[in-house]
Motif scaffolding. Structure first.
Motif, PDB file in Angstrom:
ATOM      1  N   UNK A   1       1.059  -1.283  -0.198  1.00 34.34           N
ATOM      2  CA  UNK A   1       0.274  -0.101   0.304  1.00 34.34           C
ATOM      3  C   UNK A   1       0.278   1.121   0.415  1.00 34.34           C
ATOM      4  N   UNK A   2       2.448   1.228   0.459  1.00 35.28           N
ATOM      5  CA  UNK A   2       2.968   2.554   0.910  1.00 35.28           C
ATOM      6  C   UNK A   2       3.504   2.966  -1.048  1.00 35.28           C
ATOM      7  N   UNK A   3       3.400   3.672  -1.039  1.00 36.49           N
ATOM      8  CA  UNK A   3       4.159   3.569  -2.530  1.00 36.49           C
ATOM      9  C   UNK A   3       5.574   4.383  -2.581  1.00 36.49           C
ATOM     10  N   UNK A   4       6.751   3.361  -3.503  1.00 33.15           N
ATOM     11  CA  UNK A   4       8.154   3.792  -3.113  1.00 33.15           C
ATOM     12  C   UNK A   4       8.628   2.659  -2.967  1.00 33.15           C
ATOM     13  N   UNK A   5       7.986   1.726  -1.640  1.00 30.90           N
ATOM     14  CA  UNK A   5       8.684   0.685  -0.664  1.00 30.90           C
ATOM     15  C   UNK A   5       9.340  -0.834  -1.621  1.00 30.90           C
ATOM     16  N   UNK A   6      10.503  -0.890  -1.397  1.00 34.64           N
ATOM     17  CA  UNK A   6      10.953  -1.944  -2.318  1.00 34.64           C
ATOM     18  C   UNK A   6      10.666  -3.003  -2.063  1.00 34.64           C
ATOM     19  N   UNK A   7      11.166  -2.881  -0.575  1.00 26.99           N
ATOM     20  CA  UNK A   7      11.698  -4.116   1.098  1.00 26.99           C
ATOM     21  C   UNK A   7      11.105  -4.635   2.216  1.00 26.99           C
ATOM     22  N   UNK A   8      11.379  -4.780   3.185  1.00 25.57           N
ATOM     23  CA  UNK A   8      10.885  -4.705   4.121  1.00 25.57           C
ATOM     24  C   UNK A   8      11.012  -5.546   5.086  1.00 25.57           C
ATOM     25  N   UNK A   9      11.467  -5.341   6.250  1.00 28.03           N
ATOM     26  CA  UNK A   9      12.139  -6.509   7.308  1.00 28.03           C
ATOM     27  C   UNK A   9      11.879  -6.322   8.555  1.00 28.03           C
ATOM     28  N   UNK A  10      11.810  -6.712   9.393  1.00 25.30           N
ATOM     29  CA  UNK A  10      11.471  -6.815  11.097  1.00 25.30           C
ATOM     30  C   UNK A  10      12.871  -8.606  11.178  1.00 25.30           C
ATOM     31  N   UNK A  11      13.294  -7.485  12.328  1.00 25.88           N
ATOM     32  CA  UNK A  11      14.255  -8.042  12.650  1.00 25.88           C
ATOM     33  C   UNK A  11      14.636  -8.004  14.638  1.00 25.88           C
ATOM     34  N   UNK A  12      15.443  -8.996  14.794  1.00 22.09           N
ATOM     35  CA  UNK A  12      14.708  -9.242  16.090  1.00 22.09           C
ATOM     36  C   UNK A  12      16.048  -8.696  17.022  1.00 22.09           C
TER      37      UNK A  12
END
Length: 163
Positions: A26-37
């Motif tokens: 939904x967010x324009x321009x986002x290539x990739x996302x990560x959640x890290x501990x």
């Protein structure tokens, strides 16, 4: 998205996957996302090599392997900024942004050391990205318990070993 899909995951894990997928789609321009501990283990990530469904207008594809690479980068940036904040008596780090010629990386604290990282296009609206990251953090922070982090880490590891 990496993880085992929805099969065998708790409703909290599925909800976090949905929130992450929504952020990416939904967010324009986002290539990739990560959640890290807090100890650097990938918990959730988008997978630009295999987007779910048809391409989304305004969503740019990241380079091959960018989700795994992003998790490593997010962990490193998080560690570096926490060390810098300690040296400068700056208190806790809330967010970090790295602007490059060909994109940006945003890192935001979720809870007890967990981090959310976003790799975005160079023409993204940084305020929109930061706003949606804050929404994700607000929604995910209270449910990211030690038990859920463990479940997500095991799920992410099983996907990596299957590749």
């Amino acid at each position: 998205m990496t993880a085992t899909g929805t099969f065998g995951l708790s409703s909290e894990a599925r909800n976090l996957q949905w929130l992450l997928g929504n952020l990416v789609e939904e967010v324009p321009g986002v290539r990739s996302v990560a959640v890290v501990s807090s100890d650097g283990l990938p918990l959730l990530s988008s997978d630009p090599d295999a987007p779910a469904g048809p391409p989304v207008a305004g969503r740019a594809e990241g380079p091959s392997g960018s989700s795994a690479d992003l998790a490593t980068i997010v962990s490193g940036i998080g560690s570096l900024t926490v060390g810098a904040a300690r040296l400068m008596d700056g208190g806790g780090v809330k967010q970090t942004m790295v602007a490059m010629e060909e994109g940006s990386v945003f890192v935001m604290s979720i809870s007890d050391g967990s981090l959310l990282g976003v790799h975005a296009t160079p023409d993204c609206d940084m305020s929109v990205i930061a706003y949606h990251m804050a929404l994700f953090v607000g929604r995910a922070g209270h449910v990211l318990t030690p038990e859920l982090r463990s479940e997500l880490a095991k799920s992410a590891q099983s996907v990596e070993s299957a590749r």
